[in-house]
Design an enzyme around this catalytic site. Structure first.
Site, PDB file in Angstrom:
ATOM      1  CG  ASN A  40      -0.245   0.523   2.457  1.00 25.58           C
ATOM      2  OD1 ASN A  40      -0.283   1.732   2.740  1.00 25.58           O
ATOM      3  ND2 ASN A  40       0.409  -0.350   3.213  1.00 25.58           N
ATOM      4  CB  CYS A  51       4.908   4.667   7.638  1.00 24.98           C
ATOM      5  SG  CYS A  51       4.014   4.900   6.112  1.00 24.98           S
ATOM      6  CG  ASN A  83       5.410  -0.166   9.532  1.00 26.07           C
ATOM      7  OD1 ASN A  83       4.831  -0.312   8.463  1.00 26.07           O
ATOM      8  ND2 ASN A  83       5.107   0.801  10.388  1.00 26.07           N
ATOM      9  CB  CYS A  90       3.873 -43.101  -3.852  1.00 25.86           C
ATOM     10  SG  CYS A  90       4.567 -42.403  -5.364  1.00 25.86           S
ATOM     11  CB  CYS A 126      12.088 -35.514  -1.963  1.00 25.34           C
ATOM     12  SG  CYS A 126      12.707 -36.215  -0.427  1.00 25.34           S
TER      13      CYS A 126
END
Lengths: 463, 422
Positions: free
Chosen positions: B73, B135, B200, B343, B385
């Site tokens: 934002n 911010c 933040n 499997c 895996c």
């Protein structure tokens, strides 16, 4: 009573609407495309007779590379759009999808395949460049899936192709022999046109081999000939009453439905369909959808041996068709030359036959179905006479070919239903590719880009 | 049943879930809806310098067919008049006295502005203050927000100004737009902040529109770096949180954890790494306040299963297990095992290992299903895996110690033990 024009135009439209509607939007395609696991050495791909790289084309849908996706499909199967509608995927790609092991619905591969390829046809995407003509000329007999697939593969490599087609439209059984709610004749025309748009393929319609043109002429005029002549009408039942009015051939019945329109085709009130293959299902369901009040499928074996898939049979059952198992037609009764009933023998299963399935054996018991129409769908017969006249080696009419697609006659190749006796569209497409590969090798055309058949080249070598 | 009651520096809330300072806490209407839904507290959207906002303000990163894996934002602090905000805060505190009301602040960069703002806010009856030093868009260009949090000495100075007048707990919110949050965190603690909160948002570009060629979010054909948040930032937040929990100075104060918390599991993880309360924003912006139900129920059920009566029983519990790499036991060894009955033959384990790892999986071709088995002698026990396998518990890692004794890298070097065994 056998009559046509039983329903209103709206009812016909409704009854023959697409049974598997396509995705409405990219978002809905994305939901399913995102489920695909992108398997390595994917079982779906190995279960496709044309070895379409399914994980790749689905991945391409999810990355919004729809053109790439269509090309992935059509490179392996130029009938990819049509096959997305007519393939019995439940026994091919979707049947092999690993999600089946999790008892989860498989990826709707066919629906995703349609998503990309229908766009390609609609928007006339030019995905293939034909190489410059190399001066080689090949004649193909039959503009069905095998013939057109072969033609496309050859034209891509710069061969000039001429197709001789006995009908006035291309597509073969795809156009003339499949239920309209799976694929419409209009779509088939668009698909054929799209395939031909690569150029370098001339189709001579209304040209029948043995009538309008001879094999000898073709072998003289062309560097090679490919026979994709398919198979003919349904075999005779060989029972009394078969000549009565009201006994029709399923192939004819479906042909007329597609060629002449729904309201043109007459159908009885009570219809018996003999056989339980895909064509039998297509005939039974469509008889019902044309307005027959009762449709009974008569099959001489049991559920375990049936040639159609469960999915197909369910369509018939949901349409209200009935199935009589272990029943074989014995005699068709008539009155004033018209069918009035079908007498059947009750069968039981005996020893396994050549196909490995237990063969049905007649019992003394019989029953009779009151019907006014009998549709024969017990498998198509090869063009034995044509084949023998041309001294082509065959097994009961089915052409015998070598591994690279050659017949015993010099320069003559063959494939598809004419060789295998009648399998799926997708098998014919692969046969066309195999034939093209054999012809290109025979003609000495290098740089062959025909996609290999996965099952043959990889799996058999590796195992 | 476990109690989710949270006591953060004497600020009580029925559960540890606070809505972070952001659009969902911009006004009484939203906050009242949040409290009615069951949220434990809010950090009211930052008050301070007068600002003006632009349109559009948000953009997201979608992944695997799902929306908002990450979110960013460019909205600034509250653009509503201060008086209205203060009046509404007062009303909400009166209506929901049992919920935590923290007010986020970002005053202009002078002592007097901070002092005046704090006095006005304390007058509302709010329970705590959160200093917005984080911010990373817009405000930082004016020397505020992350511009303060990025410089430990400026952060120290502002906290000192704040502590001169504050009578309610002060939480300082840190920016992750630094290589380490510890220097600023340390400076703030030394200057007297009562608590820390982090992280933040992270300065970001979520993507570029391939038709317009303008990055997101598009403001009239231009864009600006936005603050990134949502599930994608959680691992980064957890890392920064851990460094605060590990430092001798910063660990002295309670921490409110922030960064991609979407589920009760995320919350439990933040708490295990030292957070006393957690703050949520993106998940609420995606689904609405109703997610609080499962956030509470899931955490409570898990606590019951683990035998934790209160959150204090497990806050910080995982911190000691995060150590330096050189402390890890080299003799600990695991190898993959594929449960053939589970499997589904997708081959994802094989191709991952074969192309990108240690070629430790054997492929036996089948039609259409291949068989995959582990070559134990080749397996380095990397987890790859298992991570790629779509079936839970199909691939498990089985312990096969190299030797019984604990040996770490330092021991290895000291003892001159052999290297390159793979």
């Amino acid at each position: 009573m056998i009559t046509n024009n039983r329903l209103s135009a709206e009812q016909y439209t409704l009854n023959f609407a697409d049974i598997h509607p396509p995705f409405e939007s990219h978002d809905s395609a994305l939901v399913e495309a995102s489920r695909c696991l992108f398997c390595y050495d994917a079982p779906c791909m190995k279960s496709c007779p044309t070895s379409i790289n399914i994980p790749k084309f689905i991945k391409q849908i999810s990355t919004e590379n729809i053109k790439g996706s269509a090309k992935t499909i059509l490179s392996s199967n130029i009938f990819g759009a049509g096959c997305g509608k007519v393939c019995p995927v439940e026994k091919l790609c979707e049947g092999a999808c690993v999600y089946n092991f999790l008892e989860e619905p498989p990826i709707p591969i066919a629906k995703l395949q349609r998503y990309s390829t229908e766009k390609a046809i609609e928007d006339k995407w030019k995905l293939f460049e034909r190489k410059q003509s190399n001066g080689k000329k090949v004649a193909i007999v039959g503009a069905g899936p095998a013939g057109l697939s072969c033609a496309h593969s050859l034209s891509r490599e710069g061969v000039d192709v001429t197709i001789y087609e006995k009908e006035n439209k291309g597509g073969g059984l795809m156009t003339f022999g499949i239920a309209a709610y799976k694929v419409t004749p209009e779509f088939c025309e668009d698909e054929v046109e799209y395939i031909l748009s690569i150029g370098g393929i001339e189709v001579k319609y209304n040209q029948e081999l043995g009538k309008d043109v001879t094999l000898e002429e073709l072998t003289q005029q062309y560097d090679a000939v490919y026979l994709g002549i398919g198979v003919g009408l349904t075999r005779n039942l060989g029972i009394k009453g078969e000549e009565l009015e009201g006994v029709v051939d399923a192939i004819d019945f479906i042909y007329n439905l597609r060629d002449k329109g729904y309201s043109y085709v007459p159908v009885g009130d009570k219809v018996a369909v003999i056989g339980l293959g895909m064509t039998a299902i297509d005939a039974a369901t469509q008889a019902k959808r044309l307005g027959a009040s009762e449709v009974t499928i008569v099959y001489r074996r049991t559920h375990a041996e049936m040639p159609c898939t469960q999915h197909e049979m369910d369509i018939a059952l949901l349409d209200g068709c009935k199935i009589k198992w272990l029943s074989a037609p014995k005699k068709i009764h008539g009155h004033k030359g018209k069918v009035t009933s079908l007498e059947c023998s009750v069968m039981e299963l005996g020893e396994p036959d050549a196909s490995g399935r237990r063969s049905p054996v007649e019992t003394k018991e019989t029953f009779t179905l009151d019907v006014d129409m009998v549709i024969k769908a017990t498998g198509q017969t090869p063009f034995t006479k044509l084949v023998e006249e041309n001294e082509l080696e065959n097994k009961s009419g089915k052409l015998v070919i070598t591994q690279d697609g050659r017949t015993n006659v010099a320069k003559v190749f063959a494939g598809g239903d004419a060789v295998n006796g009648g399998k799926e569209v997708v098998d014919a497409v692969q046969a066309g590719k195999d034939g093209a590969k054999g012809i290109l090798e025979f003609l000495g055309v290098v740089d062959v880009a025909v996609e290999p058949a996965y099952n043959k080249s990889v799996v058999s070598d590796a195992t | 049943m476990a109690s989710l009651h949270t006591n953060f520096l004497g600020i009580h809330s029925p559960n540890p879930y606070w809505l972070a300072s952001a659009p969902p806490t911009d006004k009484a209407y939203n906050v009242l809806r949040a409290f009615e839904a069951g949220w434990g507290g809010v950090v009211w959207k930052t008050l301070g310098s007068q600002v003006k906002n632009v349109s559009s303000r948000y953009s997201s990163v979608d992944y695997g067919g799902q929306r908002v894996m990450g979110f960013n934002n460019i909205e600034l602090i509250s653009d509503r008049p201060l008086d209205i905000n203060l009046r509404e805060i007062r009303e909400v505190v009166r209506e929901f006295p049992d919920r935590a009301m923290i007010v986020s602040l970002m005053a202009d960069n002078d002592r007097q502005s901070w002092h005046e703002l704090i006095k006005k806010v304390e007058d509302t009856g709010a329970h705590g203050l959160e200093l917005n030093f984080g911010c990373p868009h817009g405000m930082n260009e004016r020397g505020m927000g992350s511009a303060v949090g990025q410089d430990p000495e400026i952060a120290r100075m502002v906290v000192e100004w704040v502590m001169e007048v504050a009578t309610i707990p002060v939480i300082t919110k840190l920016t992750p737009n630094v290589h380490s949050v510890v220097p600023a965190g340390k400076a703030c603690v030394e200057a007297g902040t009562n608590a820390l909160s982090l992280i933040n948002t992270i300065q970001s570009v979520t993507g570029v529109d391939l038709d317009t060629f303008v990055p997101n979010p598009n403001v009239g054909g231009q864009s600006a770096f936005g603050g990134y948040c949502g599930p994608a930032v959680k691992p980064i937040a957890l890392k920064f949180l851990t460094t605060i929990a590990q430092n001798d100075v910063t660990r002295q104060v309670p921490v409110s954890g922030i960064g991609g918390i979407s589920t009760w599991k995320d919350a439990a993880e933040f708490m295990l790494l030292g957070a006393t309360s957690v703050q949520v924003c993106t998940a609420a912006m995606k689904h609405g306040f109703r997610i609080i139900e499962d956030l509470c129920e899931g955490l409570s059920n898990w606590m019951d299963e683990k035998g934790f009566a209160t959150t204090a029983n497990f806050i910080g519990r995982s911190v000691p297990t995060l150590t330096k790499w050189e402390e890890l036991d080299i003799n600990y060894h695991i190898v993959a095992n594929i449960d053939q009955s589970k499997c589904i033959h997708c081959g994802l384990c094989y191709i991952a290992c074969e192309d990108t790892s240690h070629q430790s999986i054997r492929l036996d071709y089948g039609n259409p299903y291949n068989t995959y088995t582990i070559k134990e002698e080749e397996c380095v026990g990397c987890n790859l895996c298992k991570l790629m396998c779509p079936v839970t518990d199909c691939i498990t890692m089985v312990e096969q110690r190299k030797a019984p004794e604990y040996v770490n890298w330092k021991d290895y070097q000291r003892l001159g033990m052999p290297l390159n065994d793979h």
